[in-house]
Design an enzyme around this catalytic site. Structure first.
Site, mmCIF file in Angstrom:
data_model
loop_
_atom_site.group_PDB
_atom_site.id
_atom_site.type_symbol
_atom_site.label_atom_id
_atom_site.label_comp_id
_atom_site.label_asym_id
_atom_site.label_seq_id
_atom_site.Cartn_x
_atom_site.Cartn_y
_atom_site.Cartn_z
ATOM 1 N N SER A 142 0.881 -1.174 0.000
ATOM 2 C CA SER A 142 0.000 0.000 0.000
ATOM 3 C C SER A 142 0.915 1.219 0.000
ATOM 4 O O SER A 142 2.101 1.116 0.316
ATOM 5 C CB SER A 142 -0.824 -0.010 1.288
ATOM 6 O OG SER A 142 -1.460 1.230 1.501
ATOM 7 N N TYR A 154 -1.789 -1.342 10.440
ATOM 8 C CA TYR A 154 -1.811 -1.443 8.974
ATOM 9 C C TYR A 154 -0.485 -0.923 8.400
ATOM 10 O O TYR A 154 0.153 -1.578 7.573
ATOM 11 C CB TYR A 154 -2.995 -0.633 8.444
ATOM 12 C CG TYR A 154 -3.290 -0.816 6.976
ATOM 13 C CD1 TYR A 154 -3.997 -1.930 6.521
ATOM 14 C CD2 TYR A 154 -2.890 0.128 6.035
ATOM 15 C CE1 TYR A 154 -4.290 -2.084 5.161
ATOM 16 C CE2 TYR A 154 -3.175 -0.023 4.684
ATOM 17 C CZ TYR A 154 -3.880 -1.130 4.256
ATOM 18 O OH TYR A 154 -4.154 -1.289 2.919
ATOM 19 N N LYS A 158 2.325 -2.993 6.148
ATOM 20 C CA LYS A 158 2.592 -2.627 4.760
ATOM 21 C C LYS A 158 4.049 -2.205 4.577
ATOM 22 O O LYS A 158 4.647 -2.478 3.520
ATOM 23 C CB LYS A 158 1.616 -1.542 4.300
ATOM 24 C CG LYS A 158 0.155 -1.995 4.333
ATOM 25 C CD LYS A 158 -0.087 -3.251 3.479
ATOM 26 C CE LYS A 158 -1.538 -3.657 3.384
ATOM 27 N NZ LYS A 158 -1.754 -4.829 2.525
HETATM 28 N N1 LIG Z 1 -8.711 -0.311 -1.046
HETATM 29 C C1 LIG Z 1 -7.652 0.447 -0.895
HETATM 30 O O1 LIG Z 1 -7.746 1.709 -0.917
HETATM 31 C C2 LIG Z 1 -6.292 -0.176 -0.728
HETATM 32 C C3 LIG Z 1 -5.168 0.666 -0.791
HETATM 33 C C4 LIG Z 1 -3.917 0.109 -0.627
HETATM 34 C C5 LIG Z 1 -3.772 -1.256 -0.430
HETATM 35 N N2 LIG Z 1 -4.875 -2.052 -0.375
HETATM 36 C C6 LIG Z 1 -4.668 -3.485 -0.140
HETATM 37 O O2 LIG Z 1 -5.288 -4.220 -1.165
HETATM 38 C C7 LIG Z 1 -5.515 -5.567 -0.705
HETATM 39 C C8 LIG Z 1 -6.908 -5.995 -1.093
HETATM 40 O O3 LIG Z 1 -7.851 -5.236 -0.334
HETATM 41 P P1 LIG Z 1 -9.147 -4.568 -0.992
HETATM 42 O O4 LIG Z 1 -8.990 -3.109 -0.885
HETATM 43 O O5 LIG Z 1 -9.425 -5.195 -2.290
HETATM 44 O O6 LIG Z 1 -10.248 -4.960 0.111
HETATM 45 P P2 LIG Z 1 -11.459 -6.018 0.065
HETATM 46 O O7 LIG Z 1 -11.972 -6.065 1.466
HETATM 47 O O8 LIG Z 1 -12.402 -5.667 -1.031
HETATM 48 O O9 LIG Z 1 -10.728 -7.390 -0.291
HETATM 49 C C9 LIG Z 1 -9.931 -8.075 0.649
HETATM 50 C C10 LIG Z 1 -10.174 -9.562 0.494
HETATM 51 O O10 LIG Z 1 -9.336 -10.264 1.443
HETATM 52 C C11 LIG Z 1 -10.117 -11.312 2.021
HETATM 53 N N3 LIG Z 1 -9.552 -11.725 3.313
HETATM 54 C C12 LIG Z 1 -9.636 -11.097 4.506
HETATM 55 N N4 LIG Z 1 -9.032 -11.815 5.467
HETATM 56 C C13 LIG Z 1 -8.553 -12.929 4.868
HETATM 57 C C14 LIG Z 1 -7.825 -14.051 5.327
HETATM 58 N N5 LIG Z 1 -7.483 -14.199 6.622
HETATM 59 N N6 LIG Z 1 -7.465 -15.001 4.432
HETATM 60 C C15 LIG Z 1 -7.831 -14.894 3.130
HETATM 61 N N7 LIG Z 1 -8.529 -13.863 2.641
HETATM 62 C C16 LIG Z 1 -8.877 -12.885 3.491
HETATM 63 C C17 LIG Z 1 -11.511 -10.708 2.139
HETATM 64 O O11 LIG Z 1 -12.507 -11.701 2.310
HETATM 65 C C18 LIG Z 1 -11.624 -9.948 0.832
HETATM 66 O O12 LIG Z 1 -12.163 -10.755 -0.184
HETATM 67 C C19 LIG Z 1 -5.248 -5.533 0.794
HETATM 68 O O13 LIG Z 1 -3.963 -6.082 1.052
HETATM 69 C C20 LIG Z 1 -5.280 -4.061 1.121
HETATM 70 O O14 LIG Z 1 -4.512 -3.751 2.270
HETATM 71 C C21 LIG Z 1 -6.136 -1.538 -0.516
#
Ligand SMILES: NC(=O)c1ccc[n+]([C@@H]2O[C@H](COP(=O)([O-])OP(=O)(O)OC[C@H]3O[C@@H](n4cnc5c(N)ncnc54)[C@H](O)[C@@H]3O)[C@@H](O)[C@H]2O)c1
Length: 297
Positions: A142, A154, A158
């Site tokens: 991230s 978090y 990261k």
């Molecule tokens: N959305 C943002 O703005 C953003 C920004 C930077 C980084 N990220 C990162 O992107 C990645 C994906 O997140 P997202 O934004 O798509 O959120 P999201 O909640 O839509 O997707 C996350 C997925 O991870 C799954 N998950 C949660 N715990 C789990 C576990 N113990 N084992 C397996 N699966 C699990 C959830 O069920 C979900 O399907 C994450 O690592 C998040 O930190 C997101």
């Protein structure tokens, strides 16, 4: 590495958001896709949507914080497809509990999924890719991995994922192993990340209460996430990075400039700035609102 039919991709956190978009992007290029997620109903629905692209698809319920589960995921993928070419260690969560006064279980949850999940994924799959002579690992970090100020647990995970990814990249190159590595550092992306508590593991006890100030801060964060980049656009950037063997995957140049300024401050020995001045998160306005909220509480 060229993304094409005959290759196999494994994506964790594939039932939603960025993970689902990655799975769809790989399916559109004809890859077989292994979807791993802890949320079983959403995983089954995602499997149907990926199948509709006409590629071989396998859904494996997986808790990435559990080493045995991720090792089993790797075995299942290899048994079914014979090889794995792309691995996206992407599952992630964020907690709105108070980091300093709230229960430690919130830290354990975030570290378990975001940090141990990536470690487990690398250790389960890297030997498979190295032995087969081809592969690429993408770890989802991230901008919080380059710029603290979002949420301590978090931010910690990261930063660790960025560091581990750099170390892995270097180790693969120095050993002459044919495994590419990328680290994905998105800014705001329109996903369900703020509802991460839906997957709170019962084994960690009660869901921690939100920090008292979350009522104020979440309004701002919800807005920037709602207005964030489309997950499909992030997935396109990841696909380009894999094809070009590029390590860094950024989605937000403005946040990158702020991160670069942070490093200038570090090099000059300055104390940390009180706010990150990230677009959409006006630090002083939020701090004033939090103070008013706490004074009225
Ligand atoms: N959305 C943002 O703005 C953003 C920004 C930077 C980084 N990220 C990162 O992107 C990645 C994906 O997140 P997202 O934004 O798509 O959120 P999201 O909640 O839509 O997707 C996350 C997925 O991870 C799954 N998950 C949660 N715990 C789990 C576990 N113990 N084992 C397996 N699966 C699990 C959830 O069920 C979900 O399907 C994450 O690592 C998040 O930190 C997101």
């Amino acid at each position: 590495m060229e993304l094409r039919a005959g290759k196999v991709a494994v994506v964790t956190g594939a039932a939603s958001g960025i993970g689902f978009a990655l799975a769809e992007r790989f399916a559109r290029s004809g890859l077989s896709v292994v979807l791993a997620d802890i949320e079983q109903d959403a995983l089954a629905a995602a499997e149907q949507k990926i199948l509709a692209h006409g590629v071989e698809t396998l859904a494996v319920p997986t808790d990435v914080s559990d080493e045995a589960a991720v090792q089993a995921l790797a075995r299942t993928a290899v048994e079914r497809f014979g090889s794995v070419h792309v691995v996206c260690n992407n599952a992630g969560v964020v907690s709105n509990a108070d980091p300093w006064l709230g229960p430690l279980s919130a830290w354990r949850w975030v570290l378990g999924v975001n940090l141990w999940g990536v470690i487990h994924g690398i250790r389960a799959f890297m030997p498979v890719l190295a032995l087969q002579g081809e592969g690429h690992i993408v770890n989802t970090a991230s901008m919080a991995g380059l710029l603290p100020g979002f949420s301590p647990s978090y931010d910690a995970t990261k930063h660790a994922v960025v560091a581990i990814s750099e170390d892995l990249y270097r180790a693969m190159k120095l050993a002459g192993l044919p495994v590419g590595v990328s680290v994905l550092c998105p800014g705001w992306v329109r996903t369900s990340i703020l509802e991460a508590g839906r997957n709170w593991p019962s084994g960690l006890g009660d869901v921690p209460p939100p920090a008292p100030t979350a009522e104020v801060t979440s309004r701002y964060v919800e807005r920037v996430i709602d207005e964030g980049m489309a997950p499909a656009a992030v997935a396109d950037l990841v696909a380009e990075a894999i094809a070009a063997e590029r390590f860094w995957v950024f989605t937000d140049q403005e946040m990158m400039s702020i991160a670069a300024r942070r490093w200038e401050g570090i090099a000059a020995g300055q104390n940390p700035p009180l706010g990150m001045d990230v677009p959409g998160l006006p630090t002083e306005e939020i701090a004033a609102e939090v103070r008013r909220f706490l004074a009225g509480a």
